[in-house]
Design an enzyme around this catalytic site. Structure first.
Site, PDB file in Angstrom:
ATOM      1  N   HIS A   1      -3.011  -8.901   1.932  1.00 47.10           N
ATOM      2  CA  HIS A   1      -3.226  -8.180   0.672  1.00 47.10           C
ATOM      3  C   HIS A   1      -2.142  -8.626  -0.303  1.00 47.10           C
ATOM      4  O   HIS A   1      -1.168  -9.284   0.086  1.00 47.10           O
ATOM      5  CB  HIS A   1      -3.198  -6.665   0.882  1.00 47.10           C
ATOM      6  CG  HIS A   1      -1.866  -6.127   1.272  1.00 47.10           C
ATOM      7  ND1 HIS A   1      -1.282  -6.407   2.486  1.00 47.10           N
ATOM      8  CD2 HIS A   1      -0.979  -5.326   0.608  1.00 47.10           C
ATOM      9  CE1 HIS A   1      -0.106  -5.801   2.566  1.00 47.10           C
ATOM     10  NE2 HIS A   1       0.104  -5.149   1.435  1.00 47.10           N
TER      11      HIS A   1
ATOM     12  N   HIS B   1       0.295  -7.146  -2.173  1.00 47.52           N
ATOM     13  CA  HIS B   1       1.564  -6.514  -2.478  1.00 47.52           C
ATOM     14  C   HIS B   1       2.636  -7.585  -2.312  1.00 47.52           C
ATOM     15  O   HIS B   1       2.559  -8.422  -1.404  1.00 47.52           O
ATOM     16  CB  HIS B   1       1.836  -5.328  -1.558  1.00 47.52           C
ATOM     17  CG  HIS B   1       1.162  -4.067  -1.991  1.00 47.52           C
ATOM     18  ND1 HIS B   1       0.820  -3.055  -1.116  1.00 47.52           N
ATOM     19  CD2 HIS B   1       0.775  -3.637  -3.228  1.00 47.52           C
ATOM     20  CE1 HIS B   1       0.246  -2.063  -1.784  1.00 47.52           C
ATOM     21  NE2 HIS B   1       0.199  -2.399  -3.060  1.00 47.52           N
TER      22      HIS B   1
ATOM     23  N   HIS C   1       6.449  -4.747  10.704  1.00 49.15           N
ATOM     24  CA  HIS C   1       6.551  -4.188   9.347  1.00 49.15           C
ATOM     25  C   HIS C   1       7.405  -2.915   9.337  1.00 49.15           C
ATOM     26  O   HIS C   1       6.990  -1.855   8.898  1.00 49.15           O
ATOM     27  CB  HIS C   1       5.151  -3.910   8.778  1.00 49.15           C
ATOM     28  CG  HIS C   1       5.124  -3.757   7.280  1.00 49.15           C
ATOM     29  ND1 HIS C   1       5.326  -2.554   6.656  1.00 49.15           N
ATOM     30  CD2 HIS C   1       4.897  -4.661   6.303  1.00 49.15           C
ATOM     31  CE1 HIS C   1       5.230  -2.713   5.348  1.00 49.15           C
ATOM     32  NE2 HIS C   1       4.975  -3.995   5.108  1.00 49.15           N
TER      33      HIS C   1
ATOM     34  N   ASP D   1       5.557  -8.099  -1.131  1.00 47.77           N
ATOM     35  CA  ASP D   1       6.287  -8.460   0.088  1.00 47.77           C
ATOM     36  C   ASP D   1       5.463  -9.325   1.035  1.00 47.77           C
ATOM     37  O   ASP D   1       6.006  -9.887   1.987  1.00 47.77           O
ATOM     38  CB  ASP D   1       6.804  -7.212   0.813  1.00 47.77           C
ATOM     39  CG  ASP D   1       5.721  -6.205   1.164  1.00 47.77           C
ATOM     40  OD1 ASP D   1       4.780  -6.058   0.371  1.00 47.77           O
ATOM     41  OD2 ASP D   1       5.828  -5.547   2.220  1.00 47.77           O
ATOM     42  N   HIS D   2       4.180  -9.473   0.746  1.00 47.53           N
ATOM     43  CA  HIS D   2       3.315 -10.263   1.626  1.00 47.53           C
ATOM     44  C   HIS D   2       2.948 -11.634   1.053  1.00 47.53           C
ATOM     45  O   HIS D   2       2.326 -12.429   1.762  1.00 47.53           O
ATOM     46  CB  HIS D   2       2.053  -9.481   1.960  1.00 47.53           C
ATOM     47  CG  HIS D   2       2.310  -8.312   2.847  1.00 47.53           C
ATOM     48  ND1 HIS D   2       2.034  -8.315   4.196  1.00 47.53           N
ATOM     49  CD2 HIS D   2       2.863  -7.097   2.582  1.00 47.53           C
ATOM     50  CE1 HIS D   2       2.391  -7.149   4.724  1.00 47.53           C
ATOM     51  NE2 HIS D   2       2.902  -6.399   3.758  1.00 47.53           N
TER      52      HIS D   2
END
Length: 309
Positions: free
Chosen positions: A64, A66, A267, A68-69
Site C-alpha cells: 500500500h 503509506h 512491523h 513507510d512502505h
C-alpha cells in the site's frame, strides 16, 4: 522446483525507524530471482548490508502507499541506473499503483537505463512467474492495500515405470512435464498418464499492514511462512485496530486458525525497545512464532510429502 527459496528481512519496523530496525522491506529469493515486498526508506542500504544482490531484484510488490512502505523506491530505482542495470523491472501493487509510481519516477531527474513495467494487480488472480505464482487479496488497513502470497509451483513426480508400460519415450518426459501433454507417434499423452503424484510447492504469505480479517484464514491456509502485522501488544489492541494494525496476539490467532507452519512477527511499533513482550504474547497462542529481525535469513525447506494421485 527451485533450489533456493529464501526470505531475507531487510527492514522490520513500522512507521518510524529505530537504530537496528528499519522500515518494511522483505526480499524473497527464488533461485536467481529476487522479489521485494515493500520498499521502506533506506532499503537500498539494507540490501548492501545483506547477502542479497539488489541488482537481482526482478519484481517489487508494494502492499500500500503509506510512506513507510515505498519511500525507498526513488533511491533504489536511481541506484539501479547508477550500476548500469538494463534488465526489465516489474512493479506491482493495488489500484492506484500506476499513478503513485509515476510520481516516484518524477523525482528522478536523470535517465533510467532499464524498462519499468507497472501493473495494478487484481484480487485473487493468479500471476504466473514461471517457478512460482503470486496472488493478492485486499486486506483491512486505513488505506487500500494488499496482502500477498508467493507460492512455488507444485512438482508433478513422474513414474518412469508407468512411462515404459505405455510406451512413452524417457527422453521426452521433460517435454511432457513442461507442456502437460505431448503427441508421440500420432498418439496424445497426458502428464497424468505417467504421474506418480504431486510434491506441493512452498508458500509465503505477507499480510502488509492490516487489522485481522477473515479472508486471511483461507488465503494463508497451510502456508509454510506467514509474515504478519504485529505492530502492538494486546494491552493496546483497540489502538492497534483503530490505526489499521494487528497485535502480536491477533497475528498468532490467525496463524493458529490458518494452520500455518511458521509465523514471523513484523512491523513493530517504535514504542518497543524489547520485542520479547510481543514474542511471548504470540507464543502463548501459537508456539511456532518468531521475531523477524533485520538481516535474518530463513530458508524454506522443500516439502518431502508426495500426494498420490
Amino acid at each position: 522446483m527451485a533450489s533456493t527459496f529464501k526470505i531475507t528481512f531487510l527492514g522490520t519496523g513500522g512507521s518510524v525507524p529505530k537504530p537496528g530496525r528499519g522500515l518494511p522491506a522483505i526480499a524473497v529469493q527464488v533461485d536467481n530471482i529476487v522479489n521485494l515486498f515493500d520498499c521502506g526508506e533506506g532499503t537500498q542500504k539494507q540490501f548492501m548490508k545483506s547477502g542479497v544482490s539488489f541488482m537481482n531484484v526482478k519484481n517489487i510488490f508494494i502492499s500500500h502507499f503509506h510512506g513507510d512502505h515505498f519511500f525507498g523506491l526513488p533511491g533504489l530505482l536511481s541506484t539501479f541506473s547508477f550500476n548500469g542495470r538494463i534488465d526489465d523491472l516489474n512493479i506491482f501493487g493495488p489500484p492506484g499503483t500506476i499513478d503513485e509510481i509515476k510520481k516516484v519516477l518524477s523525482l528522478i531527474d536523470f535517465k533510467i537505463t532499464y524498462n519499468i513495467k507497472i501493473a495494478e494487480m487484481e484480487e485473487n488472480k493468479k500471476y504466473d512467474f514461471d517457478l512460482f505464482d503470486v496472488y493478492a487479496i485486499k486486506n483491512d488497513h486505513t488505506k487500500y492495500g494488499y496482502s500477498y502470497k508467493l507460492k512455488e509451483k507444485d512438482l508433478i513426480k513422474i513414474n518412469r515405470e508407468k512411462a515404459d508400460s505405455i510406451g512413452f519415450p524417457k527422453n521426452k518426459l521433460e517435454l511432457l512435464r513442461n507442456n502437460g501433454e505431448y503427441y508421440y507417434m500420432g498418439k496424445r499423452y497426458s502428464i497424468w498418464d505417467v504421474a506418480d503424484g504431486i510434491k506441493p510447492g512452498r508458500s509465503i504469505v505477507y499480510s502488509g499492514d492490516t487489522r485481522p480479517f477473515n479472508d486471511m484464514l483461507k488465503f494463508a491456509s497451510n502456508c509454510d511462512v506467514l509474515i504478519h502485522d504485529s505492530t502492538m501488544d494486546a494491552s493496546i489492541e483497540n489502538l492497534a485496530n483503530e490505526y489499521g494494525h494487528s497485535t502480536a496476539r491477533q497475528a498468532a490467532e490467525i496463524a493458529l486458525k490458518a494452520n500455518v507452519k511458521r509465523l514471523f512477527l513484523f512491523h513493530y511499533s517504535s514504542r518497543y525497545n524489547d520485542l520479547n513482550l510481543l514474542l511471548n504474547e504470540a507464543k502463548s497462542i501459537f508456539n511456532d512464532s518468531y521475531l523477524s529481525r533485520e538481516m535474518l535469513e530463513f530458508n524454506v525447506d522443500k516439502k518431502t510429502e508426495l500426494i498420490k494421485i
